[in-house]
Design an enzyme around this catalytic site. Structure first.
Site, mmCIF file in Angstrom:
data_model
loop_
_atom_site.group_PDB
_atom_site.id
_atom_site.type_symbol
_atom_site.label_atom_id
_atom_site.label_comp_id
_atom_site.label_asym_id
_atom_site.label_seq_id
_atom_site.Cartn_x
_atom_site.Cartn_y
_atom_site.Cartn_z
ATOM 1 N N SER A 1 0.860 -1.182 0.000
ATOM 2 C CA SER A 1 0.000 0.000 0.000
ATOM 3 C C SER A 1 0.893 1.228 0.000
ATOM 4 O O SER A 1 2.038 1.169 0.455
ATOM 5 C CB SER A 1 -0.879 0.012 1.257
ATOM 6 N N TYR B 1 -2.107 -0.454 10.377
ATOM 7 C CA TYR B 1 -2.173 -0.844 8.973
ATOM 8 C C TYR B 1 -0.882 -0.443 8.268
ATOM 9 O O TYR B 1 -0.261 -1.235 7.552
ATOM 10 C CB TYR B 1 -3.378 -0.195 8.298
#
Length: 264
Positions: free
Chosen positions: A126, A139
Site C-alpha cells: 500500500s 495498517y
C-alpha cells in the site's frame, strides 16, 4: 503459469483471479468461507493467519500441478483509529494478517521455487506502507514491514531465479472500506480530529480507482521478464505524494500530510 493468490473473495484478489484465468493462467485462490465461484479458478480454503492451512494450500497446488510458478500475497484487512484506543487483539490481528500471512505463504513457496530455480513473488502492500497514515498506524506498520521484508528477500533470492515485486495501491473503491475494524466511539472525544479524518479517508477510498487496475498490474508483472521492484498503482496526486515523500524534508512532508487529514 500456475499462480496462487490469497484472498480472492473480493477486491484485488477477486479481480486478479478473474483476469488471470481469462488470460489462460492456471489460477488457485484462497478463501475463508464459501463464496460465489469464478469459472476456471481453483478454490482452496485457508485463513492466512493459520500457518498450517497456508502450507497445506501450497502442497495442494504442488500435488495437482507439480509446480508453483507465482504467488500473490494479497489477503489483508484494516484497523482504523487512534493508536491509544486500538486493542492489542486488533493490533495483533492486523499484523498477523497483512504481514504474517504473507510470510507464511512466501516461506511455504520458497523451497519449491528454489528447487525449480524459478518463481515470482508478488506482495500487495500500500502507499500506506510508504508513508505513515494517521488513524491507520497499525495498517501502515503492517505494510511498511512487508515492504522492508520484500526488499531484503529480493536480495536473498535474486541469484536463485526468483523475482520479488511489491504492488502499492493508493485509494481504491473496494469492500475494504466497509470491512475496516474501528476503535470505540470514545476515541472521538479524546481525538477531536479523528471523526473528520476518518470520513476523509473513507471518502477518498470510495471515490478511488477500481480494483481492476491492480489486477492488470499483477498480470503485467507476471508477463514481464524483468519486473520493477515496486509498482505504485494510484491516482496522479497520490503518486506525486509518494515522490514528495522521498524528496522533501521529513518535517515538511509530515506537515503537508497532516494538513490533508485536518491535523495541525
Amino acid at each position: 503459469m500456475v499462480v496462487l493468490i490469497t484472498g480472492i473473495s473480493s477486491g484485488f484478489g477477486l479481480e486478479s483471479a478473474r483476469l488471470l484465468s481469462l488470460r489462460g493462467y492456471t489460477v488457485y485462490g484462497t478463501v475463508r468461507r464459501e463464496v460465489e465461484r469464478l469459472a476456471d479458478v481453483n478454490y482452496l480454503f485457508a485463513d492466512v493467519t493459520d500457518r498450517q492451512a497456508v502450507q497445506k494450500a501450497v502442497e495442494q497446488v504442488l500435488a495437482r500441478e507439480g509446480r508453483l510458478d507465482a504467488i500473490v500475497c494479497n489477503a489483508g484487512m484494516g484497523v482504523g483509529g487512534p493508536v491509544e484506543y486500538t486493542t492489542p487483539e486488533d493490533a495483533r490481528l492486523q499484523m498477523e494478517t497483512n504481514f504474517g500471512g504473507a510470510i507464511s505463504l512466501i516461506q511455504a513457496a520458497l523451497r519449491p521455487m528454489r528447487l525449480a530455480h524459478s518463481g515470482r513473488i508478488i506482495c500487495v502492500t500500500s502507499i500506506g506502507g510508504l508513508m505513515g497514515l494517521p488513524y491507520q498506524a497499525f495498517y501502515s506498520a503492517s505494510k511498511f514491514a512487508l515492504e522492508g521484508f520484500c526488499e531484503a528477500l529480493r536480495l536473498e533470492v535474486k541469484s536463485l531465479g526468483i523475482q520479488v515485486t511489491t504492488v502499492a495501491p493508493g485509494d481504491f473503491s473496494t469492500g475494504f472500506t466497509a470491512s475496516r475494524r474501528k476503535v470505540s466511539e470514545e476515541a472521538e472525544t479524546s481525538y477531536p480530529a479523528y471523526a473528520a479524518g476518518m470520513r476523509k479517508i473513507e471518502h477518498d477510498e470510495r471515490g478511488g480507482l477500481k480494483p481492476e487496475a491492480v489486477a492488470r498490474t499483477i498480470e503485467k508483472i507476471l508477463r514481464s521478464p524483468r519486473p520493477a521492484p515496486r509498482y505504485v498503482v494510484a491516482s496522479p496526486e497520490q503518486r506525486l505524494s509518494v515522490l514528495l515523500k522521498r524528496l522533501l524534508p521529513s518535517r515538511l512532508f509530515s506537515r503537508i500530510l497532516g494538513a490533508y487529514y485536518g491535523l495541525r
